[in-house]
Structure formats: C-alpha cells, structure tokens
Write a protein that holds these residues in place. Sequence first.
Motif, PDB file in Angstrom:
ATOM      1  N   LEU A  58       0.840  -1.212   0.000  1.00  0.00           N
ATOM      2  CA  LEU A  58       0.000   0.000   0.000  1.00  0.00           C
ATOM      3  C   LEU A  58       0.870   1.255   0.000  1.00  0.00           C
ATOM      4  N   GLY A  59       1.914   1.253   0.805  1.00  0.00           N
ATOM      5  CA  GLY A  59       2.799   2.407   0.895  1.00  0.00           C
ATOM      6  C   GLY A  59       3.547   2.674  -0.401  1.00  0.00           C
ATOM      7  N   ILE A  60       4.050   1.638  -1.036  1.00  0.00           N
ATOM      8  CA  ILE A  60       4.763   1.814  -2.307  1.00  0.00           C
ATOM      9  C   ILE A  60       3.799   2.313  -3.387  1.00  0.00           C
ATOM     10  N   SER A  61       2.599   1.777  -3.410  1.00  0.00           N
ATOM     11  CA  SER A  61       1.588   2.248  -4.367  1.00  0.00           C
ATOM     12  C   SER A  61       1.275   3.716  -4.122  1.00  0.00           C
ATOM     13  N   LEU A  62       1.124   4.079  -2.875  1.00  0.00           N
ATOM     14  CA  LEU A  62       0.854   5.465  -2.499  1.00  0.00           C
ATOM     15  C   LEU A  62       2.023   6.365  -2.891  1.00  0.00           C
ATOM     16  N   TYR A  63       3.221   5.890  -2.674  1.00  0.00           N
ATOM     17  CA  TYR A  63       4.425   6.640  -3.026  1.00  0.00           C
ATOM     18  C   TYR A  63       4.452   6.947  -4.525  1.00  0.00           C
ATOM     19  N   CYS A  64       4.052   5.989  -5.334  1.00  0.00           N
ATOM     20  CA  CYS A  64       4.064   6.168  -6.792  1.00  0.00           C
ATOM     21  C   CYS A  64       2.991   7.156  -7.270  1.00  0.00           C
ATOM     22  N   LEU A  65       1.915   7.296  -6.522  1.00  0.00           N
ATOM     23  CA  LEU A  65       0.804   8.153  -6.944  1.00  0.00           C
ATOM     24  C   LEU A  65       0.736   9.505  -6.235  1.00  0.00           C
ATOM     25  N   SER A  66       1.503   9.681  -5.194  1.00  0.00           N
ATOM     26  CA  SER A  66       1.389  10.866  -4.349  1.00  0.00           C
ATOM     27  C   SER A  66       1.844  12.152  -5.045  1.00  0.00           C
ATOM     28  N   PRO A  67       1.020  13.187  -4.971  1.00  0.00           N
ATOM     29  CA  PRO A  67       1.449  14.485  -5.505  1.00  0.00           C
ATOM     30  C   PRO A  67       2.608  15.084  -4.693  1.00  0.00           C
ATOM     31  N   VAL A  68       2.683  14.771  -3.419  1.00  0.00           N
ATOM     32  CA  VAL A  68       3.800  15.251  -2.595  1.00  0.00           C
ATOM     33  C   VAL A  68       5.108  14.635  -3.091  1.00  0.00           C
ATOM     34  N   ILE A  69       5.079  13.360  -3.394  1.00  0.00           N
ATOM     35  CA  ILE A  69       6.278  12.671  -3.879  1.00  0.00           C
ATOM     36  C   ILE A  69       6.636  13.156  -5.281  1.00  0.00           C
ATOM     37  N   ARG A  70       5.638  13.369  -6.094  1.00  0.00           N
ATOM     38  CA  ARG A  70       5.885  13.903  -7.438  1.00  0.00           C
ATOM     39  C   ARG A  70       6.604  15.247  -7.334  1.00  0.00           C
ATOM     40  N   TYR A  71       6.105  16.104  -6.454  1.00  0.00           N
ATOM     41  CA  TYR A  71       6.743  17.404  -6.222  1.00  0.00           C
ATOM     42  C   TYR A  71       8.167  17.198  -5.699  1.00  0.00           C
ATOM     43  N   PHE A  72       8.330  16.308  -4.744  1.00  0.00           N
ATOM     44  CA  PHE A  72       9.642  16.033  -4.162  1.00  0.00           C
ATOM     45  C   PHE A  72      10.641  15.600  -5.234  1.00  0.00           C
ATOM     46  N   LEU A  73      10.239  14.723  -6.101  1.00  0.00           N
ATOM     47  CA  LEU A  73      11.147  14.211  -7.139  1.00  0.00           C
ATOM     48  C   LEU A  73      11.422  15.251  -8.226  1.00  0.00           C
ATOM     49  N   TYR A  75      11.255  18.595  -7.948  1.00  0.00           N
ATOM     50  CA  TYR A  75      11.909  19.797  -7.415  1.00  0.00           C
ATOM     51  C   TYR A  75      12.799  19.440  -6.225  1.00  0.00           C
ATOM     52  N   PHE A  76      13.604  18.422  -6.422  1.00  0.00           N
ATOM     53  CA  PHE A  76      14.376  17.837  -5.325  1.00  0.00           C
ATOM     54  C   PHE A  76      15.216  18.863  -4.570  1.00  0.00           C
ATOM     55  N   LYS A  77      15.969  19.704  -5.280  1.00  0.00           N
ATOM     56  CA  LYS A  77      16.873  20.655  -4.609  1.00  0.00           C
ATOM     57  C   LYS A  77      16.123  21.596  -3.675  1.00  0.00           C
ATOM     58  N   LYS A  78      14.932  21.976  -4.054  1.00  0.00           N
ATOM     59  CA  LYS A  78      14.108  22.838  -3.202  1.00  0.00           C
ATOM     60  C   LYS A  78      13.364  22.006  -2.149  1.00  0.00           C
ATOM     61  N   ALA A  79      12.777  20.906  -2.590  1.00  0.00           N
ATOM     62  CA  ALA A  79      11.917  20.088  -1.724  1.00  0.00           C
ATOM     63  C   ALA A  79      12.680  19.440  -0.575  1.00  0.00           C
ATOM     64  N   VAL A  80      13.946  19.132  -0.777  1.00  0.00           N
ATOM     65  CA  VAL A  80      14.724  18.471   0.268  1.00  0.00           C
ATOM     66  C   VAL A  80      14.907  19.379   1.490  1.00  0.00           C
ATOM     67  N   HIS A  81      14.706  20.669   1.318  1.00  0.00           N
ATOM     68  CA  HIS A  81      14.811  21.615   2.426  1.00  0.00           C
ATOM     69  C   HIS A  81      13.464  21.904   3.094  1.00  0.00           C
ATOM     70  N   GLU A  82      12.406  21.291   2.579  1.00  0.00           N
ATOM     71  CA  GLU A  82      11.069  21.448   3.165  1.00  0.00           C
ATOM     72  C   GLU A  82      10.793  20.232   4.046  1.00  0.00           C
ATOM     73  N   ARG A  83      10.653  20.473   5.321  1.00  0.00           N
ATOM     74  CA  ARG A  83      10.573  19.397   6.320  1.00  0.00           C
ATOM     75  C   ARG A  83       9.537  18.318   5.988  1.00  0.00           C
ATOM     76  N   ALA A  84       8.295  18.695   5.770  1.00  0.00           N
ATOM     77  CA  ALA A  84       7.231  17.705   5.537  1.00  0.00           C
ATOM     78  C   ALA A  84       7.443  16.966   4.222  1.00  0.00           C
ATOM     79  N   THR A  85       7.861  17.678   3.209  1.00  0.00           N
ATOM     80  CA  THR A  85       8.081  17.048   1.903  1.00  0.00           C
ATOM     81  C   THR A  85       9.233  16.055   1.981  1.00  0.00           C
TER      82      THR A  85
END
Length: 154
Positions: A58-73, A75-85
């Motif tokens: 379930l978690g891996i499926s969620l990871y593949c579909l998550s808009p948060v993860i999409r954003y993280f991947l 915009y990695f350089k920016k997103a890695v500095h955002e705690r929740a992301t």
Amino acid sequence: MFSILLTLHSLFRWLVLISLLMAVFRAYQGWLGNKPFSKPDNSLRIATVTIAHIQLILGISLYCLSPVIRYFLNYFKKAVHERATRFFGMEHVTMMVIAIVLITIGAVKTKKQAASQQKFKTMAIWFTIALVVILTSIPWPFSPFTRRPFFRWF
C-alpha cells in the motif's frame, strides 16, 4: 484512487501496530516466562509479517501516486529543504522499508530456531527494533517531524 490508498494505508497502520505489539508482547512473555512456542505464536508471527508486507505494498503504491512525492522528485533541490516534503519523500519511506526488512528477517530467523526460547528471543529482539523504527517514523499528530491525523478518511 489516491484517496482510497491513502485511507487504506492510514487504517492499515493500526493493524500493523496491533499485530506487532501483540507479537512483541507474546515474544517477551514466552521468552521470559520460559513457555513453549505454540502454533498460535507461529500464526501471530506469520500474521504480523503478512500485515506488514500488505502495508508495504500500500505504501509503495501510495508513493508512486502521491502528488507530494511527485513534487519532491521534480523539485528535489528545493523540496529536500522542506521538512514535511522531505519526511515523506525520503525519511518515512526509508525507515518503513527498514522496519519491514527487520520484521521479515526476524520472522525468518525465528522460524529457523529449534528451541522455543530461541524462537521467542529472536522474535522479541527483531520485532522490538522494528517497532521502535515504526513508532518513530509514523507521522503522528504530535510528531516534531510532520503531522497527520490518527485516521484519514475518504
């Protein structure tokens, strides 16, 4: 689909925690109480591993579909500095995979032990470590890392 997976993942964590707590409790009870490793103990071991693996899927499926993860991947350089992301993009997934690996190794090592005390001891140690990893990696409502509600609904 995403909201269904998110809800299932949120609810299933309680099954993981309940089964893992029961297995840890039973393992220490058997180990310290010098009890025989019974069929219900083995069934609890198997159920705990199975529930944990379902949660992983379930978690891996969620990871593949998550808009948060999409954003993280994306915009990695920016997103890695955002705690929740960063928490969901790297930390949560890494720690939970480690916990599932610990549960799996513990279950396999437990199965291979001949003596009841060794079975209980092995299960107690590996499952306890996994439980600590899980408890520190869940986004509890009171977590200093990132907060999510106890239950997510559709």
